[in-house]
Design an enzyme around this catalytic site. Structure first.
Site, PDB file in Angstrom:
ATOM      1  N   LYS A 254       0.753  -1.301  -0.145  1.00  0.00           N
ATOM      2  CA  LYS A 254       0.037   0.115  -0.139  1.00  0.00           C
ATOM      3  C   LYS A 254       0.804   1.205   0.088  1.00  0.00           C
ATOM      4  O   LYS A 254       0.597   2.325  -0.646  1.00  0.00           O
ATOM      5  CB  LYS A 254      -1.062  -0.025   1.369  1.00  0.00           C
ATOM      6  CG  LYS A 254      -2.061  -1.107   1.105  1.00  0.00           C
ATOM      7  CD  LYS A 254      -2.991  -0.935   2.436  1.00  0.00           C
ATOM      8  CE  LYS A 254      -4.173  -1.922   2.009  1.00  0.00           C
ATOM      9  NZ  LYS A 254      -5.180  -1.685   3.250  1.00  0.00           N
TER      10      LYS A 254
ATOM     11  N   ASN B 254      -4.981   1.920  -1.207  1.00  0.00           N
ATOM     12  CA  ASN B 254      -5.440   0.687  -1.618  1.00  0.00           C
ATOM     13  C   ASN B 254      -6.221   0.646  -2.883  1.00  0.00           C
ATOM     14  O   ASN B 254      -6.652  -0.375  -3.155  1.00  0.00           O
ATOM     15  CB  ASN B 254      -6.356   0.216  -0.302  1.00  0.00           C
ATOM     16  CG  ASN B 254      -7.844   0.628  -0.317  1.00  0.00           C
ATOM     17  OD1 ASN B 254      -7.947   1.713  -0.921  1.00  0.00           O
ATOM     18  ND2 ASN B 254      -8.593   0.029   0.604  1.00  0.00           N
TER      19      ASN B 254
ATOM     20  N   GLY C 139      -1.668   0.497  12.152  1.00  0.00           N
ATOM     21  CA  GLY C 139      -0.901   0.133  10.955  1.00  0.00           C
ATOM     22  C   GLY C 139      -1.619   0.856   9.757  1.00  0.00           C
ATOM     23  O   GLY C 139      -2.202   1.850   9.973  1.00  0.00           O
ATOM     24  N   GLY C 140      -1.380   0.162   8.716  1.00  0.00           N
ATOM     25  CA  GLY C 140      -2.310   0.750   7.409  1.00  0.00           C
ATOM     26  C   GLY C 140      -3.742   0.978   7.456  1.00  0.00           C
ATOM     27  O   GLY C 140      -4.170   1.971   7.301  1.00  0.00           O
TER      28      GLY C 140
ATOM     29  N   ARG D   6       4.376   3.771  17.042  1.00  0.00           N
ATOM     30  CA  ARG D   6       3.610   3.897  15.800  1.00  0.00           C
ATOM     31  C   ARG D   6       2.091   4.674  16.399  1.00  0.00           C
ATOM     32  O   ARG D   6       1.588   5.502  15.753  1.00  0.00           O
ATOM     33  CB  ARG D   6       3.426   2.597  15.365  1.00  0.00           C
ATOM     34  CG  ARG D   6       2.353   2.773  13.980  1.00  0.00           C
ATOM     35  CD  ARG D   6       2.623   1.645  12.955  1.00  0.00           C
ATOM     36  NE  ARG D   6       2.083   0.287  13.589  1.00  0.00           N
ATOM     37  CZ  ARG D   6       1.912  -0.908  13.110  1.00  0.00           C
ATOM     38  NH1 ARG D   6       2.479  -0.956  11.870  1.00  0.00           N
ATOM     39  NH2 ARG D   6       1.625  -1.883  13.824  1.00  0.00           N
TER      40      ARG D   6
END
Length: 270
Positions: free
Chosen positions: A72, A93, A135-136, A162
């Site tokens: 991605k 995406n 995350g993504g 993160r």
């Protein structure tokens, strides 16, 4: 007839790609609509990505690509332009080919998540949300939750840095929403969201402390298989409202179909 020389070709890119649901879903839509279009699942090793993407770009009849892990971010950086949804998370995406042959990026992870919740009657404005996973997909979801009017988001992730970074970015973009990193503890929250892959396998641990769930909470899992994860089963047994992952994919597909203009209503963008 499908699959003629004039067919629109779309690609699903992931590594591995065997778990991907998009090709089956999109090809069924193409069949139902009588469209001369095909979606093909493709994969490559990460070390071959540059060569793969150059070849994909050179294939002029590929109109769009749906992207999953681990590509991605890499694909986003191959695009000449992007929707704000993709730009703010630096992740795509979905990408479509523009008239000049370059790629335009978007990200429907958060859009599909929010639209699915709204369709099921879940209120988001003024809600306090525990989100596990930064995350993504988690990043896209966090931004969209704040944009939808959530009052508070607590971000939990095994990578604490993160989570802290994402909390800062989302809070800066949507200052009316209180965003902070914390533990996977749903105490005091209205909604708990699993935005991680934890739960795909029977041996996986629970992503959050289910002992602290109460019947007034809503629990959401973005995992599609199994349809009822261990988290959703535990939440349902405690009287919580639950939302499985498949509706998120269904609403993503709606958005992607418009993005790709699969009905060929407006091809000014490419």
């Amino acid at each position: 007839m499908r699959g003629t020389g004039k067919a629109d070709i779309f690609v699903m890119l992931a590594h591995p790609v065997g778990h991907a649901k998009s090709p089956g879903i999109l090809n069924e839509i193409f069949e139902q609509k009588g469209l001369d279009s095909l979606m093909v699942p493709l994969t490559c090793r990460p070390e071959d990505f540059e060569t793969f993407w150059a070849g994909l770009t050179a294939a002029e009849n590929i109109r769009g690509v749906i992207i999953s892990v681990p590509y991605k971010v890499a694909v986003y950086h191959k695009c000449a332009a992007a929707h704000d949804r993709a730009a703010r998370v630096q992740s795509a995406n979905s990408v479509r080919r523009q008239a000049d042959g370059s790629w335009y990026a978007d990200n429907f992870d958060g859009v599909g998540f929010i639209d699915a919740l709204k369709a099921a009657g879940h209120q988001l404005e003024g809600r306090r949300v525990l989100q596990v996973g930064a995350g993504g997909a988690g990043a896209s979801i966090a931004y969209c939750l704040a944009e939808a009017g959530a009052e508070e988001i607590r971000l939990a992730d095994i990578d604490k840095d993160r989570a802290e970074t994402l909390a800062g970015l989302v809070g800066k973009a949507f200052p009316k929403c209180r965003v902070q990193a914390g533990e996977a503890d749903p105490t005091g929250m209205d909604m708990a969201v699993n935005a991680t892959p934890v739960g795909m396998h029977a041996s996986d641990p629970l992503p959050l402390d289910v002992a602290r769930l109460t019947p007034d909470m809503t629990v959401v899992d973005i995992i599609m298989e199994p349809a009822e994860t261990a988290l959703l089963k535990a939440a349902r047994e405690r009287g919580c409202r639950v939302q499985p992952g498949r509706p998120m994919m269904d609403y993503q597909v709606r958005g992607m179909s418009e993005f790709f203009d699969i009905d060929r209503k407006d091809r000014n963008h490419g």
